[in-house]
Design an enzyme around this catalytic site. Structure first.
Site, mmCIF file in Angstrom:
data_model
loop_
_atom_site.group_PDB
_atom_site.id
_atom_site.type_symbol
_atom_site.label_atom_id
_atom_site.label_comp_id
_atom_site.label_asym_id
_atom_site.label_seq_id
_atom_site.Cartn_x
_atom_site.Cartn_y
_atom_site.Cartn_z
ATOM 1 N N ARG A 1 2.239 3.629 40.456
ATOM 2 C CA ARG A 1 2.643 3.637 39.050
ATOM 3 C C ARG A 1 2.009 2.462 38.308
ATOM 4 N N SER B 1 1.458 13.040 6.537
ATOM 5 C CA SER B 1 0.118 13.498 6.907
ATOM 6 C C SER B 1 -0.496 14.317 5.784
ATOM 7 N N TYR C 1 0.866 -1.168 0.000
ATOM 8 C CA TYR C 1 0.000 0.000 0.000
ATOM 9 C C TYR C 1 0.905 1.221 0.000
ATOM 10 N N GLU D 1 -0.566 6.081 12.772
ATOM 11 C CA GLU D 1 -2.009 6.175 12.906
ATOM 12 C C GLU D 1 -2.512 7.593 12.776
ATOM 13 N N GLN E 1 1.322 4.875 -0.275
ATOM 14 C CA GLN E 1 0.785 6.227 -0.257
ATOM 15 C C GLN E 1 1.853 7.242 0.137
ATOM 16 N N THR E 2 2.429 7.059 1.324
ATOM 17 C CA THR E 2 3.381 8.037 1.850
ATOM 18 C C THR E 2 4.562 8.263 0.890
ATOM 19 N N GLY F 1 5.160 -0.935 3.721
ATOM 20 C CA GLY F 1 5.647 -2.204 4.225
ATOM 21 C C GLY F 1 5.548 -3.283 3.165
ATOM 22 N N GLY G 1 17.500 -2.818 35.794
ATOM 23 C CA GLY G 1 18.381 -3.085 34.674
ATOM 24 C C GLY G 1 17.849 -4.180 33.751
ATOM 25 N N ASP H 1 -1.179 11.719 13.719
ATOM 26 C CA ASP H 1 -0.681 12.391 14.901
ATOM 27 C C ASP H 1 -1.805 12.667 15.892
HETATM 28 C C1 FAD Z 1 23.406 -0.258 30.785
HETATM 29 C C2 FAD Z 1 23.714 -0.645 32.188
HETATM 30 C C3 FAD Z 1 25.026 -0.671 32.614
HETATM 31 C C4 FAD Z 1 25.363 -1.064 33.906
HETATM 32 N N1 FAD Z 1 26.684 -1.097 34.276
HETATM 33 C C5 FAD Z 1 27.028 -1.539 35.553
HETATM 34 C C6 FAD Z 1 28.396 -1.619 35.954
HETATM 35 O O1 FAD Z 1 29.317 -1.264 35.210
HETATM 36 N N2 FAD Z 1 28.672 -2.100 37.177
HETATM 37 C C7 FAD Z 1 27.684 -2.501 38.043
HETATM 38 O O2 FAD Z 1 28.010 -2.948 39.136
HETATM 39 N N3 FAD Z 1 26.367 -2.422 37.707
HETATM 40 C C8 FAD Z 1 26.022 -1.956 36.466
HETATM 41 N N4 FAD Z 1 24.678 -1.867 36.099
HETATM 42 C C9 FAD Z 1 23.655 -2.283 37.052
HETATM 43 C C10 FAD Z 1 22.929 -1.103 37.678
HETATM 44 O O3 FAD Z 1 23.731 -0.505 38.644
HETATM 45 C C11 FAD Z 1 21.621 -1.643 38.273
HETATM 46 O O4 FAD Z 1 20.792 -1.980 37.199
HETATM 47 C C12 FAD Z 1 20.956 -0.634 39.157
HETATM 48 O O5 FAD Z 1 21.680 -0.534 40.328
HETATM 49 C C13 FAD Z 1 19.499 -1.006 39.487
HETATM 50 O O6 FAD Z 1 19.442 -2.256 40.055
HETATM 51 P P1 FAD Z 1 18.461 -3.383 39.472
HETATM 52 O O7 FAD Z 1 18.643 -3.429 38.016
HETATM 53 O O8 FAD Z 1 18.680 -4.639 40.208
HETATM 54 O O9 FAD Z 1 17.028 -2.853 39.804
HETATM 55 P P2 FAD Z 1 16.278 -2.998 41.213
HETATM 56 O O10 FAD Z 1 17.091 -2.408 42.256
HETATM 57 O O11 FAD Z 1 15.842 -4.410 41.378
HETATM 58 O O12 FAD Z 1 15.023 -2.093 40.963
HETATM 59 C C14 FAD Z 1 13.875 -2.585 40.314
HETATM 60 C C15 FAD Z 1 12.766 -1.605 40.603
HETATM 61 O O13 FAD Z 1 12.438 -1.710 41.978
HETATM 62 C C16 FAD Z 1 12.227 -0.457 42.548
HETATM 63 N N5 FAD Z 1 12.810 -0.372 43.873
HETATM 64 C C17 FAD Z 1 13.960 -0.922 44.305
HETATM 65 N N6 FAD Z 1 14.147 -0.617 45.597
HETATM 66 C C18 FAD Z 1 13.123 0.159 45.988
HETATM 67 C C19 FAD Z 1 12.764 0.821 47.201
HETATM 68 N N7 FAD Z 1 13.532 0.733 48.269
HETATM 69 N N8 FAD Z 1 11.619 1.546 47.238
HETATM 70 C C20 FAD Z 1 10.847 1.651 46.142
HETATM 71 N N9 FAD Z 1 11.133 1.051 44.978
HETATM 72 C C21 FAD Z 1 12.258 0.322 44.886
HETATM 73 C C22 FAD Z 1 12.868 0.560 41.648
HETATM 74 O O14 FAD Z 1 11.929 1.558 41.413
HETATM 75 C C23 FAD Z 1 13.179 -0.162 40.361
HETATM 76 O O15 FAD Z 1 12.383 0.392 39.361
HETATM 77 C C24 FAD Z 1 24.329 -1.456 34.804
HETATM 78 C C25 FAD Z 1 23.002 -1.418 34.386
HETATM 79 C C26 FAD Z 1 22.679 -1.015 33.099
HETATM 80 C C27 FAD Z 1 21.257 -1.005 32.679
HETATM 81 C C1 FAD Z 2 6.687 1.630 10.722
HETATM 82 C C2 FAD Z 2 5.977 2.424 9.672
HETATM 83 C C3 FAD Z 2 5.296 1.792 8.670
HETATM 84 C C4 FAD Z 2 4.655 2.503 7.663
HETATM 85 N N1 FAD Z 2 3.993 1.825 6.655
HETATM 86 C C5 FAD Z 2 3.423 2.531 5.631
HETATM 87 C C6 FAD Z 2 2.763 1.856 4.547
HETATM 88 O O1 FAD Z 2 2.683 0.626 4.530
HETATM 89 N N2 FAD Z 2 2.250 2.584 3.533
HETATM 90 C C7 FAD Z 2 2.322 3.948 3.529
HETATM 91 O O2 FAD Z 2 1.855 4.566 2.594
HETATM 92 N N3 FAD Z 2 2.913 4.633 4.537
HETATM 93 C C8 FAD Z 2 3.479 3.957 5.597
HETATM 94 N N4 FAD Z 2 4.075 4.620 6.641
HETATM 95 C C9 FAD Z 2 4.122 6.076 6.619
HETATM 96 C C10 FAD Z 2 3.124 6.715 7.564
HETATM 97 O O3 FAD Z 2 1.845 6.624 7.050
HETATM 98 C C11 FAD Z 2 3.570 8.164 7.795
HETATM 99 O O4 FAD Z 2 4.739 8.126 8.531
HETATM 100 C C12 FAD Z 2 2.515 8.974 8.499
HETATM 101 O O5 FAD Z 2 1.474 9.207 7.606
HETATM 102 C C13 FAD Z 2 3.056 10.304 9.002
HETATM 103 O O6 FAD Z 2 3.631 11.035 7.985
HETATM 104 P P1 FAD Z 2 5.101 11.634 8.091
HETATM 105 O O7 FAD Z 2 5.979 10.567 8.587
HETATM 106 O O8 FAD Z 2 5.463 12.274 6.825
HETATM 107 O O9 FAD Z 2 4.995 12.731 9.220
HETATM 108 P P2 FAD Z 2 4.482 14.221 8.988
HETATM 109 O O10 FAD Z 2 3.129 14.204 8.421
HETATM 110 O O11 FAD Z 2 5.521 14.995 8.256
HETATM 111 O O12 FAD Z 2 4.381 14.726 10.471
HETATM 112 C C14 FAD Z 2 5.516 15.209 11.156
HETATM 113 C C15 FAD Z 2 5.008 15.937 12.360
HETATM 114 O O13 FAD Z 2 4.341 17.111 11.916
HETATM 115 C C16 FAD Z 2 3.176 17.324 12.635
HETATM 116 N N5 FAD Z 2 2.076 17.784 11.764
HETATM 117 C C17 FAD Z 2 1.837 17.397 10.503
HETATM 118 N N6 FAD Z 2 0.741 18.044 10.045
HETATM 119 C C18 FAD Z 2 0.288 18.828 11.044
HETATM 120 C C19 FAD Z 2 -0.814 19.736 11.198
HETATM 121 N N7 FAD Z 2 -1.683 19.927 10.198
HETATM 122 N N8 FAD Z 2 -0.974 20.368 12.392
HETATM 123 C C20 FAD Z 2 -0.116 20.160 13.418
HETATM 124 N N9 FAD Z 2 0.937 19.346 13.308
HETATM 125 C C21 FAD Z 2 1.141 18.666 12.139
HETATM 126 C C22 FAD Z 2 2.793 16.026 13.262
HETATM 127 O O14 FAD Z 2 2.535 16.312 14.616
HETATM 128 C C23 FAD Z 2 3.999 15.148 13.148
HETATM 129 O O15 FAD Z 2 4.493 14.924 14.429
HETATM 130 C C24 FAD Z 2 4.704 3.926 7.665
HETATM 131 C C25 FAD Z 2 5.389 4.573 8.706
HETATM 132 C C26 FAD Z 2 6.013 3.850 9.697
HETATM 133 C C27 FAD Z 2 6.747 4.563 10.784
#
Ligand code: FAD
Ligand code: FAD
Ligand code: CA
Lengths: 717, 717
Positions: free
Chosen positions: B333, B144, B135, B477, B137-138, B177, B454, B479
């Site tokens: 949340r 849009s 399909y 879908e 169109q875009t 697509g 994490g 905007d």
């Molecule tokens: C890209 C990336 C890189 C990292 N690199 C490192 C690194 O180099 N070395 C390292 O040691 N670690 C690393 N980490 C780990 C990182 O430090 C942990 O992910 C982080 O400490 C959070 O712990 P968790 O993932 O176990 O989440 P959790 O602690 O299990 O948290 C899960 C959810 O529980 C909630 N929660 C936890 N405790 C409470 C509380 N007391 N009250 C309310 N809510 C709570 C939080 O809101 C959170 O959303 C990395 C993580 C990422 C994503």
């Molecule tokens: C995963 C994916 C699959 C897709 N598959 C298809 C497909 O199969 N066939 C096809 O034809 N197309 C496809 N599309 C395209 C899709 O239909 C367009 O991305 C969509 O119509 C939005 O157009 P655009 O990307 O040019 O954004 P734009 O229209 O340029 O919009 C950009 C921004 O401008 C703002 N804007 C635009 N007009 C106005 C207005 N009048 N007032 C206020 N704000 C405005 C909007 O808020 C938007 O955030 C696909 C897109 C994606 C991401």
């Protein structure tokens, strides 16, 4: 079309001196110069190319990252770059890599927690990269909950060694960056056990791999934890899993600076006195700090930059449509983001000052501002992500000696190990301090993507990778809710002491005027009155004070305060947010009381400051109204003023993002490219996809043709 | 540990009949049965495995998708599945593929816009997959803005053909697509030019590739547009670019059902009368509708499901910590997300009814409910994404014959081609109707990821791909802002007609009581009073009415109404949101007035309904307060009640997500697995990463060793 600036007409509209603003943004002429020079050096060197990142398989990507890291090091060595320049170079190379953890976490941990002797032994090796380190704290089952870490380090007095061991599956180290495939050494955190007694979580330097052939040492099982969110992004990093099977290390590899032990090494039944320092906010050790640190500014400004440039370009080719940025609805989504970029730039500057101030005080044993400073950083981490001044959990932490093993006083509790934020020092990697609301930034990136329509979903827009790299910052810096609850605790304490002799200082000083703030009335009569800094400040102060006081009152209805705190936590978080937003608004206003050179620059910043404050006021009008700080009439006037401010910023939008001064290489986004020549570049980039290597795709004969030829029943699939 | 349910203790807590709730959720026992059967069939067939998706390179991924699409077709054919079952199968296979566009957009477009004759020729080919359609169109420069499409279809009377041509770079078709590598045919939209005159944008069936060797036909340039956001996700789909160089097609390949031409084919200077139907909401043709359609339910419930299961599991291994779900902040949340899942499930059911009702009316030329119905769907698309009833722009549209070329009346304008939403029919692919707020769903996924710490960042959690697949729904879908502005237009019109004889009907009927609503006072005295449906409804109605009336009043201050509309658009959007939220709340309440079988099921739904409404009231309290619908006292009581509702839902949380009845295969998330045995599975999955194929990584000798050995200066990088 090369060389044509498709956005020149927009740039000509701007009403201020962009070059002067660039220096305001960078912080100083010197900072601007270094950034400008190094970013151009990186951008012009094909060795640092990054536009192909999203197309590489995991293995190709990882290997390419290894190459880049080596190449960056070679460049630093060859060009004799200064430490400042080297840090900038790593920043602009802009690829998550093991070196981030090495420089950003491993080295600072040794500096912060190692004794003089340990530093002398290990730092030179690390500085020259003769060893490569990781920071291994998090375990499969334990992240925020550091007290729950299960890895053990049992002291063996016979051999004067520690035995590091992973007793369970959930004790496997999990996530450390650089661990999976590269690091030769780790700082591993484990429960210290001496003479059968536990002494809390401590860091140990453990060698993981042979320095000869890189194979894991006996007792070490190590690997990569697998694919992570996004194309490119953190998949360039070998976040790892690590298990210890009774690994022995010499006693002197326990990080000892904070452990004043008297008798370690004496018979295990001897009386043992360990007095570890309280490592302030050791708890939730974040990770990749270095990378995040370097990446924050990009995420900060990127959205706004790309957003503005792209929305101006959008549909420019069609005579029928006007630039998307001219829609009011778009402006109300975009300009607050732009304003926040500047707001957080300035709060970051202030945090840098705060850090220096508190550090100095601590050196003279003055702990008086510590709780307030902690509340600021915890809150601003949550509201904003700080880049340098508060840049992660590793690094030299503010320490407070703890004598004996008495339980913590409640004022200490605020900065206890169970808290999940931390300060870090201004290390050699001192970068421009730039900050932005975590939530807002993520929302900003998403918003930006939506503004760009479908194109924002293409990797060539740069947005997908930006988002993926940014996303984990919410996690690895400590959960925002948890941080805000700490701020709330501080606020409740402040309120409870209001009658007492303890006067609130610093950022909480407005609480001294609580009586006035509880009953003041907003004096705004006309929309323009909202432009008065005093009107804005009073509204934000009154809101924050009233929300805190209301929470304190509700808390007092509970017999058990901790139960009350848990029950009311959602409200407490909202009060904390109100306090933090006041902080950002007030520091932006303070900044504007200073001199700001450059034609028109100050006026632009004033517009942005007002947009930032009034946008918040509108967004949170429920708070302002329910506490009676303003009436619905005032809210409506604020809204009117906001609309007029949007019109004022419109002609300057492009120049305000140009002031960030990032190269196209660094942005890595076709949509955000400086010259605005978006469509030909998008078109060209498409053809580079691997799928376009052949016109008829691999798989046609097996899987498409049998459909078309109605041979599906007999097809081998 | 296989077979042990680690969440059994949680499941035992639940206070209602989960099996009965599963049927409520599915819509009927029959719907439940089909879903349950087919989802298990897919889950148990290794040919549909999807856990390796994120590790594949683009080419591998794409080829694997081709295989799966063929395999799914083979399964449908081999098992003689009914249409309903086939649709479910495609749904549960859950991989974006060219087939989505073929079934979901190409075929419906022919059905909707083709003449009988055209349908007879093309549909059988398409149904058997002897041709594969896209399909288109875009365009690169026009999304849009459909009126801006640049592709031309010029009628050549000499040969009785159309010449399809891409005159500019920005006219390249972009995004369709299945276009890049697979489709043999396209419905391409182009400006129809006959006799030198333009006649608007029309669809044409164009063959793109040879049915013999799949090579592009002369004049056709076609390719893939490159990598998109995320691992796996839409990279399995060949969204494409397409250029026409004077491609000729027979006249009868213009989709003619809507074009009652009298003299097409006569000499070009002859008087030409074209009377195309107004294709209601043709404009922003979305895409991948079929896929989205099938994916929505997963996105809807997935967050809540995974979220609940994981937060209960979190840190369960550590004696020190309690389940994360027990924190009030987490509950505040999570539970609103869970409540929204159910709220949107029921509004979806209602939309299905609405669709059927309006379709029936249209068949008897009754257009009376059309504007209101349009406002509902536009608004709910924005607030919620609808799966089936309002499932995309393709498919059979509601049409309204347009006579002559007079300009549109303003009531038509609401449903004019420039509007960007659309209804679609209940096609053969009729799936459970489930909906969820777009924004909320994205935020929900993100929230969920954060809740998982994490681990949510690992691909094995399933969240990254979920997010990436979901993200573009905001764009394709239409905007949301644009849609909400349409709702606002409808609201303003309703307000302006309030005095007249035209009475608001259906969902806007509450406006007949505008006088009462403008001055009614909230009667809530105690927290429990907020549980009365009448109290909730009145508050939401008063808020919506007052916001609309306020906007109308502000609009009347402008001389030029269109200017006013543009200037006040941000406020208008807020009024539209208030109206749409009222709609969802009121339909949830209506649902609960029906009988709901199953022990305790109705009580649970009542709790969720109240959470949904009071959460919205809290979140938007600024609206309620500023319009004087409630006082801050009422707001505080609502908040108290909300906390107590969270405690009530807590023991039932896991059962409420179990009721969604999705298989582990479909969820594709280790964190969300049914048995909660998270850690061993995460650990095991890690070792499958390609980087773990060797212990010493590829690149060690070139890039790591030279660092460690201090040989970087001489290294070849
Ligand atoms: C890209 C990336 C890189 C990292 N690199 C490192 C690194 O180099 N070395 C390292 O040691 N670690 C690393 N980490 C780990 C990182 O430090 C942990 O992910 C982080 O400490 C959070 O712990 P968790 O993932 O176990 O989440 P959790 O602690 O299990 O948290 C899960 C959810 O529980 C909630 N929660 C936890 N405790 C409470 C509380 N007391 N009250 C309310 N809510 C709570 C939080 O809101 C959170 O959303 C990395 C993580 C990422 C994503
Ligand atoms: C995963 C994916 C699959 C897709 N598959 C298809 C497909 O199969 N066939 C096809 O034809 N197309 C496809 N599309 C395209 C899709 O239909 C367009 O991305 C969509 O119509 C939005 O157009 P655009 O990307 O040019 O954004 P734009 O229209 O340029 O919009 C950009 C921004 O401008 C703002 N804007 C635009 N007009 C106005 C207005 N009048 N007032 C206020 N704000 C405005 C909007 O808020 C938007 O955030 C696909 C897109 C994606 C991401
Ligand atoms: Ca978000």
């Amino acid at each position: 079309m090369e060389g044509v600036d498709h956005l020149a007409h927009e740039r000509n509209k701007s009403e201020f001196d962009v070059d002067a603003m660039k220096i305001v943004w960078a912080g100083s002429p010197h900072a601007f110069d270094v950034s400008d020079r190094i970013s151009k050096l990186v951008a012009s060197d094909p060795g640092f190319r990054k536009d192909n990142r999203s197309m590489l398989s995991r293995k190709e990507l990882f290997k390419n990252t290894l190459r880049k890291a080596a190449y960056a090091w070679k460049t630093i060595v060859d060009l004799h770059l200064s430490e400042e320049e080297a840090a900038k170079l790593r920043f602009y190379v802009d690829e998550p890599a093991f070196t981030d953890v090495h420089w950003g976490m491993f080295i600072p941990a040794i500096k912060g927690q190692g004794t003089e002797e340990q530093q002398q032994k290990w730092l030179p090796l690390a500085y020259k990269m003769q060893i490569i380190g990781t920071y291994a704290q998090t375990e499969l089952g334990h992240g925020s909950n550091v007290q729950g870490l299960e890895t053990t380090a049992t002291f063996d007095p016979q051999t004067d060694e520690f035995i590091i061991h992973s007793p369970t599956l959930t004790s496997s180290k999990w996530w450390p960056g650089g661990l999976g495939k590269v690091a030769t050494h780790a700082i591993a955190y484990a429960r210290l056990i001496v003479g059968g007694r536990e002494h809390g979580v401590t860091g140990f330097i453990v060698q993981l791999r042979s320095l000869e052939d890189h194979s894991p040492l006996p007792g070490i099982t190590v690997g990569d934890i697998g694919m992570k969110f996004g194309n490119g992004a953190y998949n360039a990093m070998d976040n790892g899993v690590l298990r210890f099977d009774h690994v022995r290390i010499p006693r002197n590899q326990m990080l000892m600076r904070c452990a004043q032990y008297t008798c370690l090494g004496m018979p295990s039944d001897a009386k043992l006195i360990l007095e570890p320092c309280i490592l302030i906010r050791v708890s939730q050790v974040t990770c990749e700090g270095k990378y995040k640190q370097s990446d924050v500014p990009r995420q900060l400004v990127y959205g706004a930059m790309l957003y503005v440039r792209q929305t101006i370009v959008a549909d420019a080719s069609s005579a029928l449509s006007r630039a998307v940025i001219d829609y009011k609805t778009q402006q109300s989504r975009l300009f607050p983001l732009l304003a926040s970029a500047y707001a957080f730039r300035f709060i970051g500057e202030w945090l840098k000052w705060l850090y220096a101030d508190v550090t100095q005080r601590l050196q003279t044993n003055d702990f008086s501002t510590l709780p307030e400073a902690h509340a600021c950083t915890a809150g601003l981490k949550s509201l904003t992500t700080t880049a340098t001044a508060v840049r992660g959990p590793y690094g030299i932490r503010w320490k407070k000696k703890r004598l004996g093993r008495r339980s913590l006083s409640s004022s200490e509790q605020i900065v206890s190990p169970s808290s999940s934020s931390r300060w870090s020092p201004l290390e050699e990697e001192s970068l421009p301090v730039e900050d932005k609301s975590l939530e807002e930034r993520l929302n900003g990136i998403e918003e930006c993507r939506k503004l760009c329509g479908g194109h924002g979903y293409l990797c060539s827009s740069g947005l997908p990778e930006l988002f993926a790299v940014y996303v984990p910052a919410c996690t690895y810096e400590g959960d925002n809710t948890v941080l805000l609850l700490q701020v709330a605790r501080f606020l409740m304490k402040t309120v409870s002491q209001l009658g007492s002799s303890k006067k609130p200082v610093g950022t909480i000083a407005y609480m001294t005027r609580v009586e006035h703030l509880m009953q003041c009335r907003c004096g705004v009569q006309r929309a323009e009155d909202w432009l008065k800094p005093s009107a804005l400040l009073e509204a934000f102060e009154a809101r924050a004070a009233r929300m805190s006081v209301a929470c304190a009152q509700n808390l007092s209805n509970f017999d058990n305060p901790e139960e009350g705190f848990a029950e009311l936590s959602a409200d407490l978080v909202e009060a904390a947010v109100a306090h933090c937003q006041l902080l950002v608004v007030s520091k932006f206003i303070e900044k504007l009381q200073q001199e700001i050179p450059g034609k028109g620059a100050k006026q632009q910043l004033e517009v942005l400051c007002n947009i930032y404050a009034l946008f918040l006021l509108h967004k949170h009008q429920g708070d302002f109204l329910s506490t009676g700080c303003i009436t619905s009439k005032h809210a409506a006037l604020a809204n009117d003023e906001l609309r007029s401010l949007y019109s004022q910023v419109r002609p300057n939008a492009i120049a305000l993002v140009d002031a960030f001064n990032y190269t196209d290489h660094y942005l890595g986004s076709i949509l955000g490219c400086y010259d605005g020549n978006v469509y030909p570049k998008l078109y060209e980039a498409a053809w580079k996809d691997p799928l376009n290597e052949s016109v008829v795709p691999d798989g046609y004969h097996q899987y498409i043709r049998p459909l078309l030829k109605q041979e599906i029943r007999t097809a081998r699939l």
